[in-house]
Each structure stands twice: as C-alpha cells, then as structure tokens.
Design a protein around this motif. Structure first.
Motif, PDB file in Angstrom:
ATOM      1  N   PRO A  92      30.949   9.261   9.995  1.00  0.00           N
ATOM      2  CA  PRO A  92      31.322  10.651   9.703  1.00  0.00           C
ATOM      3  C   PRO A  92      32.796  10.938  10.001  1.00  0.00           C
ATOM      4  N   ALA A  93      33.342  10.297  11.035  1.00  0.00           N
ATOM      5  CA  ALA A  93      34.752  10.511  11.378  1.00  0.00           C
ATOM      6  C   ALA A  93      35.654   9.984  10.259  1.00  0.00           C
ATOM      7  N   LEU A  94      35.325   8.835   9.705  1.00  0.00           N
ATOM      8  CA  LEU A  94      36.114   8.278   8.609  1.00  0.00           C
ATOM      9  C   LEU A  94      35.988   9.160   7.361  1.00  0.00           C
ATOM     10  N   MET A  95      34.778   9.677   7.097  1.00  0.00           N
ATOM     11  CA  MET A  95      34.588  10.578   5.958  1.00  0.00           C
ATOM     12  C   MET A  95      35.478  11.812   6.120  1.00  0.00           C
ATOM     13  N   ALA A  96      35.519  12.376   7.324  1.00  0.00           N
ATOM     14  CA  ALA A  96      36.354  13.560   7.581  1.00  0.00           C
ATOM     15  C   ALA A  96      37.828  13.240   7.361  1.00  0.00           C
ATOM     16  N   GLU A  97      38.243  12.063   7.790  1.00  0.00           N
ATOM     17  CA  GLU A  97      39.638  11.639   7.629  1.00  0.00           C
ATOM     18  C   GLU A  97      40.003  11.468   6.155  1.00  0.00           C
ATOM     19  N   ILE A  98      39.111  10.836   5.401  1.00  0.00           N
ATOM     20  CA  ILE A  98      39.353  10.621   3.970  1.00  0.00           C
ATOM     21  C   ILE A  98      39.394  11.969   3.249  1.00  0.00           C
ATOM     22  N   LEU A  99      38.442  12.855   3.563  1.00  0.00           N
ATOM     23  CA  LEU A  99      38.425  14.169   2.923  1.00  0.00           C
ATOM     24  C   LEU A  99      39.681  14.966   3.257  1.00  0.00           C
ATOM     25  N   LYS A 100      40.148  14.849   4.491  1.00  0.00           N
ATOM     26  CA  LYS A 100      41.359  15.575   4.880  1.00  0.00           C
ATOM     27  C   LYS A 100      42.556  15.091   4.057  1.00  0.00           C
ATOM     28  N   HIS A 101      42.665  13.781   3.885  1.00  0.00           N
ATOM     29  CA  HIS A 101      43.777  13.257   3.086  1.00  0.00           C
ATOM     30  C   HIS A 101      43.646  13.686   1.625  1.00  0.00           C
ATOM     31  N   GLU A 102      42.460  13.571   1.065  1.00  0.00           N
ATOM     32  CA  GLU A 102      42.262  13.952  -0.339  1.00  0.00           C
ATOM     33  C   GLU A 102      42.454  15.452  -0.539  1.00  0.00           C
ATOM     34  N   GLN A 103      42.119  16.236   0.496  1.00  0.00           N
ATOM     35  CA  GLN A 103      42.371  17.677   0.439  1.00  0.00           C
ATOM     36  C   GLN A 103      43.855  17.944   0.224  1.00  0.00           C
ATOM     37  N   GLY A 104      44.690  17.092   0.804  1.00  0.00           N
ATOM     38  CA  GLY A 104      46.132  17.237   0.619  1.00  0.00           C
ATOM     39  C   GLY A 104      46.530  17.152  -0.847  1.00  0.00           C
ATOM     40  N   HIS A 105      45.907  16.241  -1.600  1.00  0.00           N
ATOM     41  CA  HIS A 105      46.207  16.129  -3.033  1.00  0.00           C
ATOM     42  C   HIS A 105      45.763  17.395  -3.771  1.00  0.00           C
ATOM     43  N   TYR A 106      44.579  17.906  -3.413  1.00  0.00           N
ATOM     44  CA  TYR A 106      44.129  19.161  -4.016  1.00  0.00           C
ATOM     45  C   TYR A 106      45.082  20.301  -3.645  1.00  0.00           C
ATOM     46  N   ASN A 107      45.508  20.347  -2.374  1.00  0.00           N
ATOM     47  CA  ASN A 107      46.430  21.391  -1.919  1.00  0.00           C
ATOM     48  C   ASN A 107      47.708  21.395  -2.751  1.00  0.00           C
ATOM     49  N   ILE A 108      48.227  20.211  -3.038  1.00  0.00           N
ATOM     50  CA  ILE A 108      49.455  20.105  -3.829  1.00  0.00           C
ATOM     51  C   ILE A 108      49.229  20.699  -5.217  1.00  0.00           C
ATOM     52  N   SER A 109      48.096  20.396  -5.831  1.00  0.00           N
ATOM     53  CA  SER A 109      47.793  20.963  -7.150  1.00  0.00           C
ATOM     54  C   SER A 109      47.626  22.480  -7.074  1.00  0.00           C
ATOM     55  N   TYR A 110      46.973  22.946  -6.021  1.00  0.00           N
ATOM     56  CA  TYR A 110      46.790  24.394  -5.851  1.00  0.00           C
ATOM     57  C   TYR A 110      48.146  25.088  -5.672  1.00  0.00           C
ATOM     58  N   LEU A 111      49.019  24.495  -4.870  1.00  0.00           N
ATOM     59  CA  LEU A 111      50.345  25.074  -4.666  1.00  0.00           C
ATOM     60  C   LEU A 111      51.146  25.084  -5.975  1.00  0.00           C
ATOM     61  N   GLU A 112      50.971  24.049  -6.792  1.00  0.00           N
ATOM     62  CA  GLU A 112      51.637  24.025  -8.098  1.00  0.00           C
ATOM     63  C   GLU A 112      51.145  25.182  -8.965  1.00  0.00           C
ATOM     64  N   GLN A 113      49.840  25.377  -9.026  1.00  0.00           N
ATOM     65  CA  GLN A 113      49.292  26.468  -9.820  1.00  0.00           C
ATOM     66  C   GLN A 113      49.847  27.814  -9.344  1.00  0.00           C
ATOM     67  N   GLN A 114      49.880  27.999  -8.040  1.00  0.00           N
ATOM     68  CA  GLN A 114      50.363  29.265  -7.494  1.00  0.00           C
ATOM     69  C   GLN A 114      51.846  29.484  -7.807  1.00  0.00           C
ATOM     70  N   GLU A 115      52.652  28.422  -7.735  1.00  0.00           N
ATOM     71  CA  GLU A 115      54.071  28.562  -8.054  1.00  0.00           C
ATOM     72  C   GLU A 115      54.264  28.880  -9.532  1.00  0.00           C
ATOM     73  N   LEU A 116      53.464  28.266 -10.393  1.00  0.00           N
ATOM     74  CA  LEU A 116      53.544  28.587 -11.821  1.00  0.00           C
ATOM     75  C   LEU A 116      53.210  30.055 -12.055  1.00  0.00           C
ATOM     76  N   LEU A 117      52.132  30.536 -11.438  1.00  0.00           N
ATOM     77  CA  LEU A 117      51.744  31.942 -11.601  1.00  0.00           C
ATOM     78  C   LEU A 117      52.842  32.884 -11.116  1.00  0.00           C
ATOM     79  N   ARG A 118      53.413  32.594  -9.947  1.00  0.00           N
ATOM     80  CA  ARG A 118      54.492  33.436  -9.410  1.00  0.00           C
ATOM     81  C   ARG A 118      55.711  33.426 -10.332  1.00  0.00           C
ATOM     82  N   THR A 119      56.079  32.248 -10.804  1.00  0.00           N
ATOM     83  CA  THR A 119      57.291  32.117 -11.603  1.00  0.00           C
ATOM     84  C   THR A 119      57.166  32.848 -12.937  1.00  0.00           C
ATOM     85  N   VAL A 120      56.063  32.630 -13.648  1.00  0.00           N
ATOM     86  CA  VAL A 120      55.938  33.287 -14.955  1.00  0.00           C
ATOM     87  C   VAL A 120      55.771  34.794 -14.805  1.00  0.00           C
ATOM     88  N   SER A 121      55.222  35.241 -13.683  1.00  0.00           N
ATOM     89  CA  SER A 121      55.050  36.690 -13.497  1.00  0.00           C
ATOM     90  C   SER A 121      56.372  37.385 -13.189  1.00  0.00           C
TER      91      SER A 121
END
Length: 199
Positions: A92-121
């Motif tokens: 379970p500890a390794l699963m949590a570690e892997i999910l935390k790292h992969e969450q970072g990739h999702y976070n980057i995509s989410y931040l990109e979406q938010q910056e696009l929304l802010r910029t075009v608005s």
C-alpha cells in the motif's frame, strides 16, 4: 475620448460575459481505478503512466470590431491510455507513492487547463482571432509539456525523494492559488476524489 471609453466598457463586458460562460472542471485526485490501459511490456523505467488530453475548441461571432469567442477547454483523463504495472506495486505504501507521483502529471495538465481559461478570458479578440487563439494554446501547451518533462527528469520518475517532495510542495502552492487554499487542503486532507472550484 467618449468612443475609447465605450470600447473599454464593451471589452470589459465581453470579459465578464466570457467569464460567466466558461466553467472550470473539478480538480480530482487519482485512484488506482484511473489506470485501465495495458501495461507497456519491457518498460522498466516506469511503473505507471498518466495520459491526459486538453481539448481546446471555440466558436466565434463578430460584434462591432470585436470577436466574441466561446471556448470549450476540457481536461480529459484518458483512463484507457493510462496504465500501472500492478505486478510491481506490492505494498500500500508503494501504491500511495506511485499515485502521488502520477497525481503530479495530472496536476500539470489541470494547471495548463486553468491557465488557458484565465488567458483567453482576459484576451480581446479582433480580426486575427484564429491566429491569436492558436498562438495562446501553442505557447501554454509548450510550457506545460516542458514542465512534464522536467518533473519526470527531476524526480527520476519518483525515485528521487528529495526532488519529489520539492515538486509536491510546488503543486500544493500552485493548486492552492488556483483553487483556494481551503479547498485544496480539504481535498488533500479528506482524500476526496473531486473538488469543485467554487470561487
């Protein structure tokens, strides 16, 4: 002076109208069930991979000397292209570690979406709206593609714990500024899988 003031008021109203019609998707925390794609055979450098897509589309209509663009900017988690080699995730500890790292990739995509929304608005579109809308996407997308590469290189795919912690701190700051500190930490503390941006 009167015409310039009217143009400024009109541009401000356009931004308000756009802001009201553009809605952000909820931030979400990844779970093991998000990874449904086939594991890549012979890939020993990675235990998992997160695949996200930003859909960027708009429609335009002319009004006076402006164009009103209605954007549809979606962040899509590609579950069938995201994968995890569960045979190598044995605690379970390794699963949590892997999910935390992969969450970072999702976070980057989410931040990109938010910056696009802010910029075009905050952009006033005129006759060159097609070139401008395309240039906005290309510039912001390139920035976040590089950020994704830097993230994996710095953390060595989560193997470098010091760098992983540094990136986790960066994500916490960046997301709390986008979502609001209370919303972000509520999601982290409670283990929630979605978080609405209620600002």
């Amino acid at each position: 002076m009167g015409k310039r003031f009217e143009e400024l008021i009109y541009a401000t109203l356009l931004l308000i109208i756009f802001s009201a019609s553009a809605s952000a998707q909820p931030f979400r925390r990844l779970t093991p069930s998000d990874f449904r794609g086939a594991t890549r055979p012979g890939n020993f450098a990675e235990v998992a991979e997160t695949s996200c897509t930003i859909e960027y589309a708009y429609s335009a209509r002319r009004e006076n000397d402006y164009y009103i663009l209605s954007f549809n900017i979606k962040l899509i988690m590609n579950n069938d292209q995201s994968w995890m080699d569960r045979s190598r995730v044995n605690t379970p500890a390794l699963m949590a570690e892997i999910l935390k790292h992969e969450q970072g990739h999702y976070n980057i995509s989410y931040l990109e979406q938010q910056e696009l929304l802010r910029t075009v608005s905050h952009t006033v579109f005129r006759d060159n709206y097609k070139q401008l809308a395309g240039a906005i996407f290309d510039r912001i997308d390139a920035k976040y593609r590089q950020l994704n590469l830097d993230y994996d290189n710095d953390t060595q795919n989560s193997m470098n714990k010091v760098q992983q912690h540094s990136w986790d701190t960066y994500f916490a700051r960046a997301l709390s500024s986008v979502l609001g500190k209370d919303n972000y930490y509520a999601a982290v503390d409670e283990g929630s899988t979605t978080l609405e941006d209620n600002r």
